[in-house]
Enzyme design. Structure first.
Site, PDB file in Angstrom:
ATOM      1  N   SER A 235      36.975  30.834  33.408  1.00  0.00           N
ATOM      2  CA  SER A 235      36.872  32.296  33.424  1.00  0.00           C
ATOM      3  C   SER A 235      38.238  32.906  33.685  1.00  0.00           C
ATOM      4  O   SER A 235      39.113  32.271  34.304  1.00  0.00           O
ATOM      5  CB  SER A 235      35.899  32.746  34.519  1.00  0.00           C
ATOM      6  OG  SER A 235      35.936  34.147  34.698  1.00  0.00           O
TER       7      SER A 235
ATOM      8  N   TYR B  67      31.985  33.117  43.029  1.00  0.00           N
ATOM      9  CA  TYR B  67      32.127  32.837  41.592  1.00  0.00           C
ATOM     10  C   TYR B  67      33.580  32.538  41.233  1.00  0.00           C
ATOM     11  O   TYR B  67      33.882  31.545  40.565  1.00  0.00           O
ATOM     12  CB  TYR B  67      31.609  34.032  40.787  1.00  0.00           C
ATOM     13  CG  TYR B  67      31.751  33.877  39.289  1.00  0.00           C
ATOM     14  CD1 TYR B  67      30.823  33.147  38.555  1.00  0.00           C
ATOM     15  CD2 TYR B  67      32.807  34.468  38.607  1.00  0.00           C
ATOM     16  CE1 TYR B  67      30.933  33.002  37.183  1.00  0.00           C
ATOM     17  CE2 TYR B  67      32.940  34.335  37.236  1.00  0.00           C
ATOM     18  CZ  TYR B  67      32.008  33.605  36.524  1.00  0.00           C
ATOM     19  OH  TYR B  67      32.138  33.464  35.166  1.00  0.00           O
TER      20      TYR B  67
END
Length: 679
Positions: free
Chosen positions: A556, A569
């Site tokens: 990500s 996350y």
């Protein structure tokens, strides 16, 4: 355009015959019909023949798969036939007999159909018929089985002369409804499509009954103690352990996709005393050995042998197989023969376990296994009433290295970039993973669709084309046992694994003080721990194969960018990102490349965003959830929304063959976020 009645009848007959493996095998055999149609140029009636074209399959035959020829021109070829030594020249002459544009290329069996004086002709490869055709005293047995209703035709390579031979046999035996072609198959004919089909089935069923009534009980000999089939669970565990090593052997010349079969037919054959002798004789029917090579590689150890011993022995036998195949080529090759195509086996038999078969794609690998099952059935039938006597080795070579067969291979389209590669994608039941699976299959890969939601995984596998393209596995990536089971399923389905995409993920958007230890553990278990476990299992398979490989992490932008209220996350994505670097260094010596993709703002179609993450992020940024994709796009340099397909494009770019010397790289797919630029 209205379908000609004879064509409609021909297609119906072809589908019925081709859908039953007792009648013929996949893409085996051909059917034809003759009739009158109007010549669009002169308006006069013209006699035509419709015949299954080269490479088609009877069970799925369409009108476009038929070659359409003018009978007057086809029959006129007899007058210019230069003789059996030059019969291959006649294949090109069929093109000058075609009627109109379109249709399939005429096959080498066109003469058989056109020269036989019957309106309808079937040429098939039923196991029962080939058993008589490959029996040592097949001519005598044919007469005993059929009397004068079916005539024996000695072996001759398919071609124009065989068509003349069969035509002469029919003319000389007016009561005959067909013939047994020595070493090959059957041909039947009739005045109507119904009669032709009835005659084909009569030959097949009569031969089946003859073999059953006359045959001895154990044509393959007694069961050898210790060679019986392992229990199913143990058998498949052993097969999965062997599969990567066997695929490595079969891929020495070029990469191959694998297929595994543990049917009762195969296991019983390998448990019997005569299987080494019969396997060494090889297959006989041309359709069989073109798919399976002249003979298989057979492991000569019982299933109780230690795994390491079995692997070592397979390696020794493979070296011997390659030497023997090269010697076979040298014995028979002529100065103008095509170059040797490769010396690896297409079929590997493991007593007590089953059969591995290989090909350029899953369908080819599966069909090779199906053909060897046909060959086992043929051996059983021939040995039951006589002894199995396939055509001589020199004739097999003439077929395998036939100039016409070589030309057919050269007409095949170029392989796609990911052809022969087997991919496993986690989280592939939706969103980014689904898009990646679709792109990989489109580029030629076989894909294992892995997802926690088994129904979603199954739906995606079906979208991708079913088991010859993709299979589904239900897997929780936090479970070592389920991951191991997923890889076992992968190697049994396709022979091995070459490309793994760590995509499974989850996200809970919370600030530090609201993030519980459970939130932290859940996200790290699925993404950091899960991708570690998947990569570890992938590396085991890839190292065993020795074919290199690719591991791709879908990380990500958050792996390098400190976004708000996102501690768990973002931290786990940073963990994944560093795994890429660590594994790139460690696995490089095995030819395994490890790279990453850093997406951002993939809202549309995303499983994570649909599961509540979108609402959470929209709240953080103060925008309506339905506008979140637009919001992300506007904060990028390119002002473009990122879609799952864009991430899939990056995965293909990393694995499609152009970046062969790239490892340890992270590719941003975020439409440009300056704060996430890699340094």
């Amino acid at each position: 355009m209205t379908t000609h009645p004879e064509v409609a009848a021909l297609l119906g007959r072809s589908h019925r015959l081709g859908s039953d493996p007792r009648h013929t095998n996949y893409a085996g055999g051909n059917t034809s019909a003759k009739g009158t149609a109007t010549d669009p140029v002169t308006g006069d009636d013209v006699e035509l023949m419709w015949v299954k074209g080269s490479g088609g399959d009877l069970g799925t035959l369409t009108e476009g798969g038929l070659a359409v020829l003018r009978l007057d021109r086809l029959r006129a070829l007899v007058e210019v036939y230069p003789g059996v030594e030059r019969e291959d020249e006649m294949a090109g002459a069929f093109d000058y007999c075609l009627h109109g544009r379109g249709g399939a290329a005429p096959s080498i069996d066109t003469a058989m159909h056109g020269l036989v004086d019957a309106p309808h002709v079937d040429h098939l490869h039923p196991d029962s018929g080939i058993a008589l055709a490959c029996a040592a005293d097949g001519e005598k047995l044919t007469a005993e089985c059929f009397g004068d209703s079916v005539v024996w035709v000695p072996w001759r390579r398919p071609g124009f002369q065989l068509g003349l031979d069969i035509a002469a046999v029919k003319a000389a035996h007016p009561r005959a409804v067909g013939c047994i072609l020595g070493g090959h198959g059957i041909t039947a004919w009739g005045d109507s499509s119904e009669e032709c089909e009835r005659n084909s089935l009569h030959i097949i069923r009569t031969a089946e009954a003859f073999l059953a009534e006359r045959g001895k009980a154990e044509p393959f000999g007694p069961v050898v103690e210790g060679y019986e089939a392992l229990p199913e669970a143990e058998r498949r565990e052993r097969a999965a352990a062997l599969a990567p090593y066997v695929r490595a052997l079969a891929s020495q010349d070029r990469p191959q996709v694998g297929h595994f079969t543990d049917s009762e037919v195969v296991l019983d054959f390998l448990a019997r005393a005569e299987h080494p002798r019969l396997a060494a004789l090889g297959t006989s029917c041309p359709d069989h050995f073109l798919r399976t090579k002249v003979r298989p590689l057979v492991l000569d150890l019982p299933p109780s042998a230690p795994l390491e011993e079995a692997i070592a022995r397979l390696t020794e036998l493979h070296a011997e197989y390659r030497e023997e195949y090269a010697a076979y080529y040298r014995r028979h090759a002529l100065p103008d023969s095509p170059a040797m195509r490769g010396a690896d086996p297409a079929v590997v038999l493991v007593p007590g376990v089953g059969m591995f078969s290989f090909g350029k794609d899953k369908q080819t690998a599966r069909v090779a296994g199906e053909f060897y099952v046909n060959a086992v059935n043929v051996m059983r039938g021939a040995e039951a009433v006589s002894s199995y006597a396939p055509i001589e080795e020199a004739e097999k070579f003439r077929i395998e290295y036939w100039a016409l067969e070589e030309a057919k291979l050269r007409r095949m389209p170029a392989p796609k970039p990911l052809a022969t590669r087997v991919a496993l994608v986690t989280g592939a039941g939706s969103g980014i993973g689904r898009a990646i699976a679709h792109r990989l299959v489109a580029e030629g890969a076989c894909v294992v669709v892995a997802d926690l939601n088994g129904d979603n995984a199954a739906a995606v596998a079906e979208e991708l084309g079913g088991p010859d393209k993709a299979v589904a596995v239900t897997v929780d990536v936090t479970s070592e046992e389920q991951i191991a089971a997923a890889f076992r399923a992968a190697v049994l389905a396709f022979g091995g694994v070459d490309l793994v995409v760590n995509n499974a993920g989850i996200s809970l958007s919370k600030p530090l003080l609201e993030t519980s230890a459970k939130d932290w553990d859940l996200q790290h278990d699925i993404m950091a721990r899960g991708s570690f476990l998947v990569s570890r299992e992938a590396a085991r398979v890839m190292i065993a194969q020795g074919l290199g490989g690719d591991i791709v992490y879908i990380a990500s932008k958050n792996a390098v960018f400190a976004g708000p209220d996102n501690i768990a996350y973002s931290a786990t994505k940073a963990d994944q990102a560093h795994q890429v670097r660590l594994l790139a260094v460690e696995l490089g010596e095995h030819g395994i490349r490890v790279n990453g993709v850093n997406p951002d703002g993939v809202v549309r179609g995303s499983g994570i965003f649909a599961g509540g993450w979108g609402a959470q992020r929209a709240a953080v940024y103060g925008v309506p959830e339905e506008k979140l994709g637009e919001f992300y796009a506007q904060r990028t340099i390119l002002k473009r929304e990122v879609l799952p397909e864009h991430v899939a494009n990056a995965v293909f770019a990393l694995t499609g063959g152009d970046l062969t010397h790239t490892t340890g790289l992270h590719v941003p797919v975020d439409a440009g976020v300056a704060a996430a630029f890699l340094r």
